[in-house]
Design a protein around this motif. Structure first.
Motif, short mmCIF file in Angstrom:
data_model
loop_
_atom_site.label_atom_id
_atom_site.label_comp_id
_atom_site.label_asym_id
_atom_site.label_seq_id
_atom_site.Cartn_x
_atom_site.Cartn_y
_atom_site.Cartn_z
N VAL A 231 14.55 -26.11 25.08
CA VAL A 231 14.15 -26.47 26.44
C VAL A 231 15.19 -25.93 27.40
CG1 VAL A 231 13.66 -28.37 28.02
CG2 VAL A 231 12.99 -28.54 25.61
N THR A 232 14.76 -25.09 28.34
CA THR A 232 15.68 -24.49 29.31
C THR A 232 16.21 -25.55 30.28
OG1 THR A 232 14.44 -22.41 29.19
CG2 THR A 232 15.92 -22.71 31.08
N LYS A 233 17.51 -25.47 30.59
CA LYS A 233 18.15 -26.38 31.54
C LYS A 233 18.79 -25.55 32.64
CE LYS A 233 19.12 -29.85 27.98
NZ LYS A 233 20.17 -30.60 27.27
N GLN A 234 18.15 -25.55 33.83
CA GLN A 234 18.64 -24.73 34.93
C GLN A 234 18.31 -25.41 36.25
OE1 GLN A 234 17.31 -20.70 34.73
NE2 GLN A 234 18.27 -20.10 36.64
N SER A 235 19.27 -25.40 37.16
CA SER A 235 19.05 -25.97 38.49
C SER A 235 19.92 -25.20 39.48
CB SER A 235 19.41 -27.46 38.51
OG SER A 235 19.23 -27.99 39.80
N GLY A 236 19.28 -24.50 40.41
CA GLY A 236 20.04 -23.70 41.37
C GLY A 236 20.83 -22.62 40.66
N THR A 237 22.14 -22.59 40.94
CA THR A 237 23.00 -21.59 40.30
C THR A 237 23.55 -22.07 38.97
OG1 THR A 237 24.92 -22.45 41.51
CG2 THR A 237 23.69 -20.62 42.53
N TRP A 238 23.29 -23.38 38.66
CA TRP A 238 23.80 -23.93 37.40
C TRP A 238 22.82 -23.65 36.26
CZ3 TRP A 238 21.62 -27.68 34.18
CH2 TRP A 238 22.43 -28.13 33.14
N ALA A 242 20.49 -24.44 26.52
CA ALA A 242 19.16 -24.87 26.10
C ALA A 242 19.27 -25.64 24.78
CB ALA A 242 18.23 -23.67 25.92
N SER A 243 18.47 -26.69 24.63
CA SER A 243 18.48 -27.48 23.40
C SER A 243 17.07 -27.95 23.09
CB SER A 243 19.43 -28.68 23.55
OG SER A 243 18.98 -29.52 24.61
N ILE A 244 16.86 -28.34 21.85
CA ILE A 244 15.54 -28.84 21.47
C ILE A 244 15.40 -30.29 21.91
CG2 ILE A 244 15.37 -27.25 19.52
CD1 ILE A 244 16.00 -29.60 17.67
N LYS A 245 14.14 -30.71 22.06
CA LYS A 245 13.90 -32.06 22.55
C LYS A 245 12.50 -32.49 22.15
CE LYS A 245 14.27 -34.76 26.82
NZ LYS A 245 14.49 -34.69 28.29
N GLY A 246 12.37 -33.77 21.74
CA GLY A 246 11.05 -34.32 21.41
C GLY A 246 10.51 -33.74 20.11
N GLY A 247 9.19 -33.69 20.00
CA GLY A 247 8.56 -33.16 18.80
C GLY A 247 8.58 -34.14 17.64
N ARG A 248 8.31 -33.65 16.47
CA ARG A 248 8.16 -34.49 15.27
C ARG A 248 9.42 -34.44 14.42
NH1 ARG A 248 1.83 -32.64 14.03
NH2 ARG A 248 1.06 -33.35 16.07
N ALA A 249 10.24 -35.46 14.58
CA ALA A 249 11.53 -35.49 13.90
C ALA A 249 11.42 -35.43 12.37
CB ALA A 249 12.32 -36.72 14.33
N PRO A 250 10.49 -36.19 11.73
CA PRO A 250 10.39 -36.10 10.27
C PRO A 250 10.13 -34.68 9.77
CG PRO A 250 9.14 -37.99 11.07
CD PRO A 250 9.55 -37.19 12.28
N LEU A 251 9.38 -33.91 10.55
CA LEU A 251 9.09 -32.53 10.17
C LEU A 251 10.35 -31.68 10.23
CD1 LEU A 251 6.85 -30.51 9.42
CD2 LEU A 251 6.56 -30.08 11.86
N ARG A 252 11.15 -31.89 11.27
CA ARG A 252 12.41 -31.13 11.38
C ARG A 252 13.35 -31.48 10.23
NH1 ARG A 252 11.87 -32.76 16.65
NH2 ARG A 252 13.66 -34.16 16.58
N HIS A 253 13.42 -32.77 9.89
CA HIS A 253 14.29 -33.17 8.77
C HIS A 253 13.85 -32.50 7.47
CE1 HIS A 253 15.05 -37.13 11.18
NE2 HIS A 253 15.69 -36.10 11.67
N ALA A 254 12.52 -32.43 7.29
CA ALA A 254 11.99 -31.84 6.05
C ALA A 254 12.23 -30.33 6.00
CB ALA A 254 10.50 -32.13 5.94
N LEU A 255 12.33 -29.69 7.17
CA LEU A 255 12.48 -28.23 7.22
C LEU A 255 13.92 -27.77 7.13
CD1 LEU A 255 9.91 -27.23 10.00
CD2 LEU A 255 9.81 -26.60 7.58
#
Length: 285
Positions: A231-238, A242-255
């Motif tokens: 997920v992109t994190k940008q505001s003005g010149t800042w 980027a980091s991941i967020k949400g989604g299906r945690a059990p699936l990520r653990h399994a992968l």
């Protein structure tokens, strides 16, 4: 005639229903008789979508009954619903208020619908895989306790429990194998998944259970659904990292472990991994 938006708050014993337009409200029992009465009540006019939150075991029978009746179902994430309520200033948390909020969410956001209920075989697969996960947690807890036992009686009990868990795991694995073997589509998908270097049967079970949509999604859709799309994190010149967020945690653990193995033994993914690390990406990412 204007099509209705239905919001339904699901609890263990009741279904609180709110219909827009008209703000009609009604409560039904969350059992087979209540589902039949609800379907009859909904037949009073065309329905555009029925919005409800995922509630674990409480929505399963409801979802199956309404899906079999051909009604357009829109199951949403409870966190998404709560944030919508907060954004609209509706802070009250009652069953009736939640049903009204879900109806407003359906009208404002128009979440996608699906008509048929989940196939019973997928529901059975989810139940079996959920039970397997619980047993694996029990095994880990039992092994950790065993390390600190001093009394012979408790040591024997711990060993018996571990043996029982292993027996139950074997039975569940066999049941999953049999279930998939008797379902041609699942068997074909399992064969495809296990043909990927780094993905073994247990990882494939998790993929089939936690992402039944796999095979019908674009790559970016699958990544977003799993919560692996940065997920992109940008505001003005800042500009933040980027980091991941949400989604299906059990699936990520399994992968995670299959991905780690794939960086060594899957030629295509190994090449991609090396490209990313040379570009400055952290190895774990």
């Amino acid at each position: 005639m204007t099509q209705a938006i239905i919001g339904i708050d699901i609890s263990k014993d009741h279904l609180d229903v709110h219909r827009l337009p008209g703000k009609r409200e009604k409560r039904f029992p969350n059992d087979r008789a209540g589902h039949r009465a609800l379907i009859k009540w909904l037949a009073g006019g065309p329905v555009e979508r029925i919005v409800y939150e995922a509630t674990g075991p409480y929505h399963r029978a409801f979802e199956h009954s309404l899906g079999q009746a051909g009604l357009p179902l829109a199951r949403i994430n409870p966190r998404q619903a709560r944030r919508f309520a907060e954004a609209t200033g509706k802070l009250a948390k009652t069953d009736r208020a939640d049903a009204a909020m879900l109806a407003r969410f359906g009208r404002a956001v128009a979440p996608p619908t699906r008509t048929p209920g989940e196939e019973p075989v997928l529901e059975d697969l989810k139940d079996l895989h959920g039970a397997r996960r619980a047993l694996v947690k029990d095994r880990t807890a039992a092994m950790n306790r065993q390390k600190h036992l001093r009394l012979p009686l408790l040591t024997r009990h711990a060993l018996q429990r571990l043996k029982q868990i292993e027996t139950q795991l074997e039975a569940i694995d066999q049941a999953i194998d049999d279930l998939i073997a008797h379902h041609a589509e699942l068997a074909a998908r399992l064969e495809i998944l296990t043909s990927i270097p780094g993905v073994a049967k247990l990882s494939a079970y998790a993929l089939l259970t936690d992402m039944p949509e796999l095979g019908t999604l674009e790559a970016k859709q699958a990544a977003a659904l799993a919560g692996l799309a940065p997920v992109t994190k940008q505001s003005g010149t800042w500009s933040g990292r980027a980091s991941i967020k949400g989604g299906r945690a059990p699936l990520r653990h399994a992968l995670y472990m299959p991905a780690l193995v794939a960086t060594r033994f899957n030629p295509d993914l190994k090449k991609k991994y090396q490209q990313l690390t040379k570009a400055g990406k952290p190895p774990k990412v």
